[in-house]
Design an enzyme around this catalytic site. Structure first.
Site, PDB file in Angstrom:
ATOM      1  N   LYS A  36       4.023  13.211 -15.040  1.00 53.04           N
ATOM      2  CA  LYS A  36       3.520  11.851 -14.800  1.00 53.04           C
ATOM      3  C   LYS A  36       2.161  11.860 -14.095  1.00 53.04           C
ATOM      4  CE  LYS A  36       6.137  11.123 -10.516  1.00 53.04           C
ATOM      5  NZ  LYS A  36       7.507  10.879 -10.040  1.00 53.04           N
ATOM      6  N   ARG A 131      16.363   5.284  -2.595  1.00 53.27           N
ATOM      7  CA  ARG A 131      15.653   4.831  -3.779  1.00 53.27           C
ATOM      8  C   ARG A 131      16.730   4.747  -4.854  1.00 53.27           C
ATOM      9  NH1 ARG A 131      10.412   7.773  -6.391  1.00 53.27           N
ATOM     10  NH2 ARG A 131      12.045   8.651  -7.727  1.00 53.27           N
TER      11      ARG A 131
HETATM   12  C1  LIG Z   1       7.965  11.966  -9.510  1.00 54.05           C
HETATM   13  C2  LIG Z   1       9.346  12.471  -9.540  1.00 54.05           C
HETATM   14  C3  LIG Z   1       9.602  13.842  -9.416  1.00 54.05           C
HETATM   15  C4  LIG Z   1       8.504  14.848  -9.128  1.00 54.05           C
HETATM   16  O1  LIG Z   1       8.103  14.732  -7.797  1.00 54.05           O
HETATM   17  P1  LIG Z   1       7.044  15.755  -7.161  1.00 54.05           P
HETATM   18  O2  LIG Z   1       7.097  15.472  -5.710  1.00 54.05           O
HETATM   19  O3  LIG Z   1       5.737  15.429  -7.786  1.00 54.05           O
HETATM   20  O4  LIG Z   1       7.512  17.118  -7.487  1.00 54.05           O
HETATM   21  C5  LIG Z   1      10.907  14.267  -9.514  1.00 54.05           C
HETATM   22  N1  LIG Z   1      11.916  13.402  -9.729  1.00 54.05           N
HETATM   23  C6  LIG Z   1      11.712  12.082  -9.847  1.00 54.05           C
HETATM   24  C7  LIG Z   1      12.877  11.190 -10.093  1.00 54.05           C
HETATM   25  C8  LIG Z   1      10.423  11.571  -9.753  1.00 54.05           C
HETATM   26  O5  LIG Z   1      10.231  10.257  -9.871  1.00 54.05           O
END
Ligand SMILES: *Cc1c(COP(=O)(O)O)cnc(C)c1O
Length: 384
Positions: A36, A131
């Site tokens: 992302k 969350r």
């Molecule tokens: C963005 C996200 C991740 C990745 O997080 P990082 O801190 O960039 O490794 C993993 N799981 C979910 C559900 C996310 O939204």
């Protein structure tokens, strides 16, 4: 060359991914690379797959669609609970999704039936960060229901910490996830193949030498992209922290007083005007330069300037710096390091050109000159 531009070093990125894949493999943990932060760029995704990640994951189905249309072949996971309005798109482009709502899973089931496909579901469990996630006490009932949906396969469970509330992944909450996995498998037979413990903030726990229990997957974005662990934003040993740099061009340079004059109220973005903490001589003049870069392009608070240059302020389109002794002139370029917030804003800005190993990638401005697909079709992709 175009400015502002975000330069991406795919070699350093590949090194980061490979290093993390190797380290975690010793603990029986696979890596789903989260794309992302780079809007699902196919060239980045290919580099990640070469580095040995077991799948790609993204929070936006549009990004997964981009990867799909570019011909990137890998297990794809949507890591934000799907919108009901996108259920058909989700089953078409993603193999798996992270879920917390039976109503959503029901829609995925219907969409999967009409498409003649099967869709994999990972159930997210709430372990304190508040969350997304099913409360642990409700998990068994949700699993019982999920197992009955046609064309839905229960793939595993997972959790996500350190995002909304900064809850640290540790032996206690990770132990609870393992125990929940054992309990579900004990009740329903071995139904869970993936236990996804979290994101980049899980690395300290995972590599800390303790028992990792049933956790066999992490979803990693920031650690790969920025070489940094997000709990305390510390660089991870052996990783590159300069995969990305943001280059901007000077459009005004010269001597200016360090203090504003006139009545002082709010600035363009509402904040109080910054103190003159950076200036060596608060009553005198400084060597001020303006870069053609602003809030439209990046989160200025997430930029680290090169040595000798200090950021003084910003507005939509201007970044004002104290150029110190660097002698910046109009037309000169300055390269900044970015944090996660600066990175995602720059990636999403159509004004910022993206260059991976010097190969340009289309901005949304120029990507699809002939045909803009309807929003429901998402984006098309032209390989570069
Ligand atoms: C963005 C996200 C991740 C990745 O997080 P990082 O801190 O960039 O490794 C993993 N799981 C979910 C559900 C996310 O939204």
């Amino acid at each position: 060359m175009n400015a502002p531009r975000l330069e991406i070093d795919l070699v350093k990125l590949g090194h980061n991914a490979r290093t993390l894949v190797n380290l975690l493999s010793h603990h029986g943990i696979s890596v789903s690379a989260v794309t992302k932060g780079v809007l699902g760029r196919p060239d980045v995704a290919r580099e990640l797959l070469k580095a040995g990640v077991t799948g790609l994951a993204d929070s936006r189905i549009e990004n997964i669609q981009t990867l799909h249309f570019a011909g990137v072949v890998a297990p794809m996971t949507l890591i934000r609970s799907p919108m009901v309005s996108q259920a058909a798109l989700v089953v078409r482009h993603a193999d798996f999704s992270l879920n917390t709502e039976l109503d959503v899973i029901s829609e995925l089931s219907k969409a999967a039936q009409s498409a003649g496909r099967s869709h994999g579901v990972l159930l997210m469990v709430e372990l304190g960060d508040l969350r997304e996630g099913i409360m642990p006490g409700d998990l068994e009932n949700v699993v019982r229901r999920v197992l009955c949906f046609p064309n839905i396969t229960l793939r595993g469970i997972g959790t996500n910490l350190a995002c909304r509330s900064g809850v640290v992944p540790d032996a206690v909450n990770m132990g609870e996830l393992s125990r929940l996995a054992d309990a579900i498998d004990a009740t329903f037979g071995p139904v869970l193949s993936v236990i996804s413990g979290g994101n980049s903030s899980n690395l300290e726990w995972a590599l800390g030498g303790g028992d990792t229990g049933r956790i066999n997957n992490l979803r990693l974005g920031e650690a790969i992209l920025l070489g940094c662990q997000p709990l305390h934003r510390r660089p991870i040993e052996g990783l590159h922290t300069d995969v990305f740099s943001l280059v901007a061009e000077v459009i005004e340079a010269g001597s200016k007083p360090s203090r504003p004059w006139g009545d002082i109220a709010e600035t363009a973005f509402g904040a109080a005007p910054p103190e003159e903490k950076h200036t060596s001589d608060p009553n005198g003049t400084i060597s001020q330069a303006i870069l053609a870069l602003g809030e439209m392009d990046v989160d200025p608070a997430g930029l680290t300037p090169p040595q000798g240059i200090d950021i003084l302020g910003s507005s939509s389109d201007h970044l004002v710096v104290d150029a110190g002794q660097t002698g910046l002139k109009v037309g000169a370029e300055v390269a900044f390091q970015v944090n996660y917030s600066a990175l995602i804003r720059a990636m999403a800005s159509p004004f910022v050109t993206k260059l991976a190993n010097s190969v340009p990638y289309p901005n949304s401005f120029d990507a699809f000159p002939q045909k803009r697909p309807a929003a429901s079709e998402g984006r098309s992709f032209t390989p570069v």
